[in-house]
Design a protein around this motif. Sequence first.
Motif, PDB file in Angstrom:
ATOM      1  N   ASP A  20       0.951  -6.647  15.873  1.00 54.95           N
ATOM      2  CA  ASP A  20       1.792  -7.640  15.193  1.00 54.95           C
ATOM      3  C   ASP A  20       2.744  -6.984  14.198  1.00 54.95           C
ATOM      4  O   ASP A  20       3.870  -7.437  14.005  1.00 54.95           O
ATOM      5  N   LYS A  21       2.279  -5.925  13.556  1.00 55.30           N
ATOM      6  CA  LYS A  21       3.081  -5.254  12.538  1.00 55.30           C
ATOM      7  C   LYS A  21       2.570  -3.833  12.342  1.00 55.30           C
ATOM      8  O   LYS A  21       1.506  -3.461  12.829  1.00 55.30           O
ATOM      9  N   ILE A  22       3.358  -3.048  11.619  1.00 61.34           N
ATOM     10  CA  ILE A  22       2.924  -1.695  11.273  1.00 61.34           C
ATOM     11  C   ILE A  22       2.009  -1.775  10.063  1.00 61.34           C
ATOM     12  O   ILE A  22       2.386  -2.315   9.019  1.00 61.34           O
ATOM     13  N   LYS A  28      -1.835   5.276  11.742  1.00 64.25           N
ATOM     14  CA  LYS A  28      -2.475   6.599  11.697  1.00 64.25           C
ATOM     15  C   LYS A  28      -2.629   7.197  13.082  1.00 64.25           C
ATOM     16  O   LYS A  28      -2.468   8.408  13.280  1.00 64.25           O
ATOM     17  N   ASP A  29      -2.963   6.358  14.075  1.00 58.67           N
ATOM     18  CA  ASP A  29      -3.074   6.858  15.450  1.00 58.67           C
ATOM     19  C   ASP A  29      -1.723   7.357  15.948  1.00 58.67           C
ATOM     20  O   ASP A  29      -1.632   8.400  16.611  1.00 58.67           O
ATOM     21  N   GLU A  56       5.241   8.515   7.569  1.00 62.34           N
ATOM     22  CA  GLU A  56       4.202   7.564   7.156  1.00 62.34           C
ATOM     23  C   GLU A  56       4.680   6.703   5.989  1.00 62.34           C
ATOM     24  O   GLU A  56       4.534   5.472   6.001  1.00 62.34           O
ATOM     25  N   GLN A  57       5.270   7.337   5.001  1.00 60.33           N
ATOM     26  CA  GLN A  57       5.747   6.600   3.823  1.00 60.33           C
ATOM     27  C   GLN A  57       6.820   5.578   4.199  1.00 60.33           C
ATOM     28  O   GLN A  57       6.777   4.416   3.764  1.00 60.33           O
ATOM     29  N   LYS A  58       7.770   6.002   5.043  1.00 61.59           N
ATOM     30  CA  LYS A  58       8.868   5.099   5.410  1.00 61.59           C
ATOM     31  C   LYS A  58       8.431   4.016   6.391  1.00 61.59           C
ATOM     32  O   LYS A  58       8.931   2.897   6.349  1.00 61.59           O
ATOM     33  N   ALA A  59       7.472   4.366   7.284  1.00 63.54           N
ATOM     34  CA  ALA A  59       6.999   3.380   8.257  1.00 63.54           C
ATOM     35  C   ALA A  59       6.223   2.263   7.572  1.00 63.54           C
ATOM     36  O   ALA A  59       6.407   1.080   7.876  1.00 63.54           O
ATOM     37  N   LEU A  60       5.364   2.640   6.624  1.00 61.71           N
ATOM     38  CA  LEU A  60       4.573   1.619   5.912  1.00 61.71           C
ATOM     39  C   LEU A  60       5.443   0.794   4.984  1.00 61.71           C
ATOM     40  O   LEU A  60       5.129  -0.351   4.695  1.00 61.71           O
ATOM     41  N   GLY A  61       6.539   1.369   4.542  1.00 62.61           N
ATOM     42  CA  GLY A  61       7.425   0.633   3.637  1.00 62.61           C
ATOM     43  C   GLY A  61       8.524  -0.119   4.348  1.00 62.61           C
ATOM     44  O   GLY A  61       9.328  -0.807   3.719  1.00 62.61           O
ATOM     45  N   ALA A  62       8.571   0.009   5.690  1.00 63.55           N
ATOM     46  CA  ALA A  62       9.641  -0.645   6.444  1.00 63.55           C
ATOM     47  C   ALA A  62       9.466  -2.152   6.451  1.00 63.55           C
ATOM     48  O   ALA A  62       8.361  -2.668   6.631  1.00 63.55           O
ATOM     49  N   VAL A  68      11.780  -7.703  16.290  1.00 63.50           N
ATOM     50  CA  VAL A  68      11.672  -6.263  16.543  1.00 63.50           C
ATOM     51  C   VAL A  68      10.200  -5.880  16.561  1.00 63.50           C
ATOM     52  O   VAL A  68       9.468  -6.154  15.612  1.00 63.50           O
ATOM     53  N   ARG A  69       9.759  -5.238  17.636  1.00 64.87           N
ATOM     54  CA  ARG A  69       8.358  -4.869  17.765  1.00 64.87           C
ATOM     55  C   ARG A  69       8.020  -3.704  16.832  1.00 64.87           C
ATOM     56  O   ARG A  69       8.883  -2.881  16.509  1.00 64.87           O
ATOM     57  N   PRO A  70       6.763  -3.584  16.429  1.00 59.65           N
ATOM     58  CA  PRO A  70       6.350  -2.477  15.550  1.00 59.65           C
ATOM     59  C   PRO A  70       6.659  -1.101  16.135  1.00 59.65           C
ATOM     60  O   PRO A  70       7.067  -0.202  15.413  1.00 59.65           O
TER      61      PRO A  70
END
Length: 491
Positions: A20-22, A28-29, A56-62, A68-70
Amino acid sequence: MFDALSERLEQAWTKLRGQDKISESNVKDALREVRRALLEADVNLQIVKDFVAEVEQKALGAEVVQGVRPDQQFIEVVYNELVQVMGEANVPLAEAPSKPTIVLMAGLQGTGKTTASAKLALHLRKEERTTLLVATDVYRPAAIDQLVALGKQINIPVFELGTSADPVEIARQGVEKARADGFDVVIVDTAGRLQIDQEMMGELARIKETIQPHETLLVVDAMTGQEAANLTRTFHDQIGITGAILTKLDGDTRGGAALSVRRISGQPIKFVGVGEKVDALQPFYPDRMASRILGMGDVLTLVEKAREEVDMAEAEKMQEKILSAKFDFTDFLKQTRLLKNMGSLGGIMKLIPGMGKLSSEQLEQGETQLKKAEAMIGSMTVQERKDPDILSSSPSRRRRVAKGSGYGEREVSELVTNFQRMRTMMQQMGQGNFPGMGGMPGMGMPGMGGGMPGMPGMGGNPSPQPGWRGGGGNPNKKKKKDKKKKGFGTL
């Protein structure tokens, strides 16, 4: 190029499909796969750690964008970080306020430095900049002869004083010669180092101090992986480089060098060598390279290749033939030969979005089909090439073509049938009946979806390109050859 890296990164996206979301748990996978992909690509370990942390920082903060799919969001984050690591934008070769611009070439033996010097000179000629090559490698057997031979091949003058002269003095006199004769650029090819040889590094430093180059380019073998980063650091610390040229990018390149050089030295990759031919040098664009790595193709580079090869007036004539369904076998031969001039079929397919996943076997089948078609067309009469329909109604003509080409009558019949079908489709596309398609379907290549993917520019309005000045001759006179302006059209 980068095939293994691309496949590994694609496995990372699959970890996020159906989510559903990042989130911290599911990303992590995906990050584990990204880390593994970069390490297998032989990217410098510290760069891998920094890259994964940034992603990781930018993906979690996106921010979650509706629709738009995760996995798509994650791809965008990785793409942006790849661009950031490789340098963000293309950095062109410097141009000195007064002539000549002095370029010093450095690197280890076996990296293709001498060939890269000639390739760069040819590239500069296309930009209407005259160049003098200077041969200072007095140590490697036939190194000077190699540069002289390359210069003759591309009509670029070479300055040399033989193998008994001092390399520093050769470089000094070469620059003075370029200045006196009014050359725009002088490229000084230096001796390659077997590894980091302090004596040879000292000679390189003396050459640099004597000629005061505006550019010091390190030629790096792209197949050396993260070792390229160590070499870059050493050369930069001891000599001071302003940029790099990556060679052999068309080989079994894992990608480590392309992702390591900029971050280690802080200096941009300016050009990449993509083949053995002397015209196989391209400016380096980080965003385009990131697109290739992620399997998105590189349409802009494809269009630029087309512009260099396609004659604008010829393209317009071809367009008229397509619209009136008069495209014949002779025209088809012209198109396939133009395709060959642009590079290998595999290299071109990788520039087309969605085509990067074609297997080597599929590409070989495509090449085989093109060769087979050329052989059969070569056995046709002029009349049969101009009017393929007469072959449809004449079994005796088809038998003669089959016998002359060494293939079966059935294969000749398939060629004619596929060609007629292709011509009809091309006419419809040219009239706008197939929105979003702009290319030449092929001759039913097995394993490639029944046809060769379309190429950009079909039926387009070619935009003119300036002509270019040739090298050699009198460098004080910038004579433009009577070349027709170039654009890109039918392919």
